[in-house]
Motif scaffolding. Sequence first.
Motif, mmCIF file in Angstrom:
data_model
loop_
_atom_site.group_PDB
_atom_site.id
_atom_site.type_symbol
_atom_site.label_atom_id
_atom_site.label_comp_id
_atom_site.label_asym_id
_atom_site.label_seq_id
_atom_site.Cartn_x
_atom_site.Cartn_y
_atom_site.Cartn_z
ATOM 1 N N GLU A 162 0.864 -1.195 0.000
ATOM 2 C CA GLU A 162 0.000 0.000 0.000
ATOM 3 C C GLU A 162 0.894 1.235 0.000
ATOM 4 N N GLY A 163 0.506 2.247 -0.780
ATOM 5 C CA GLY A 163 1.257 3.493 -0.819
ATOM 6 C C GLY A 163 2.337 3.486 -1.885
ATOM 7 N N GLU A 164 3.203 4.498 -1.815
ATOM 8 C CA GLU A 164 4.313 4.626 -2.751
ATOM 9 C C GLU A 164 5.590 4.906 -1.977
ATOM 10 N N LYS A 213 10.031 5.521 -2.354
ATOM 11 C CA LYS A 213 11.277 5.671 -3.092
ATOM 12 C C LYS A 213 12.404 5.103 -2.244
ATOM 13 N N LYS A 239 11.594 4.014 -7.570
ATOM 14 C CA LYS A 239 10.292 4.378 -7.034
ATOM 15 C C LYS A 239 9.366 3.170 -7.195
ATOM 16 N N GLY A 242 5.399 1.507 -6.560
ATOM 17 C CA GLY A 242 3.988 1.595 -6.243
ATOM 18 C C GLY A 242 3.492 0.244 -5.768
ATOM 19 N N PRO A 243 2.192 0.101 -5.544
ATOM 20 C CA PRO A 243 1.646 -1.163 -5.054
ATOM 21 C C PRO A 243 2.027 -2.353 -5.941
ATOM 22 N N GLU A 281 4.883 -3.437 -6.734
ATOM 23 C CA GLU A 281 6.183 -3.337 -7.401
ATOM 24 C C GLU A 281 7.264 -3.655 -6.387
ATOM 25 N N VAL A 340 4.344 3.696 3.718
ATOM 26 C CA VAL A 340 3.807 2.541 3.000
ATOM 27 C C VAL A 340 3.616 1.357 3.943
ATOM 28 N N ASP A 344 4.610 -2.683 3.429
ATOM 29 C CA ASP A 344 5.364 -3.479 2.480
ATOM 30 C C ASP A 344 5.533 -4.921 2.948
#
Length: 205
Positions: A70-72, A74, A84, A86-87, A89, A105, A107
């Motif tokens: 969830e979230g982004e 870097k 960077k 995102g969800p 990735e 985030v 993770d």
Amino acid sequence: MPYSVEIIRKMDQTTSDWSGGTTTQIAIYPRYAAYSERNFIWRLSSASVDSEKSVFTSLPEFWRLIMVLEGEMKLEHEGHHSVKLGPFEQDSFSGAWTTTSFGKVRDFNLMLAAGSVGQLTAIQPIPDTAISLDIVKADPDQFSKITSAFYCVLGDANITVGDNPACKISAGDVLLLTTQAAPEITSLILAAPATSHLVRADIKY
């Protein structure tokens, strides 16, 4: 039996604080290993990063894989690359690197000691549609075991191993399927009654 299936429920997992938020240990191998003693072969965890900027703990003996749920985020690896995410990735990097994260985030993490390898895959099943999953194999001269972990991020999922009854997991639960390097499982089926997200971790060790 040439394989074993274990479900670790969310309620049975342990959560601890770290400098940037909280971390929930989902599974660790061997079972008696302790993260604080760095005596594990692999470890699965999920972290909530509550600080906008945080520096990752140094883990020079381990390789790390991280996937945003969830979230982004870097990630900056000093002297190496930055990325960077995102969800769903992911990135992989040495625990010896100086790594700084930016962004709040949730993770998913896989840590691997030397001599073991792993990969992460995001799975989003089509509701009410059963799908056949790959059964991972490995060179038995290099690895003795494989653990495929299925972590339920959202919703519910049913996983059927071979001819056994389906195992249901819900958000926060993980199913661990451990086999020999050359498994004798004939089928691995995943089905979800509604929208769900899972992360699969395949670990050879």
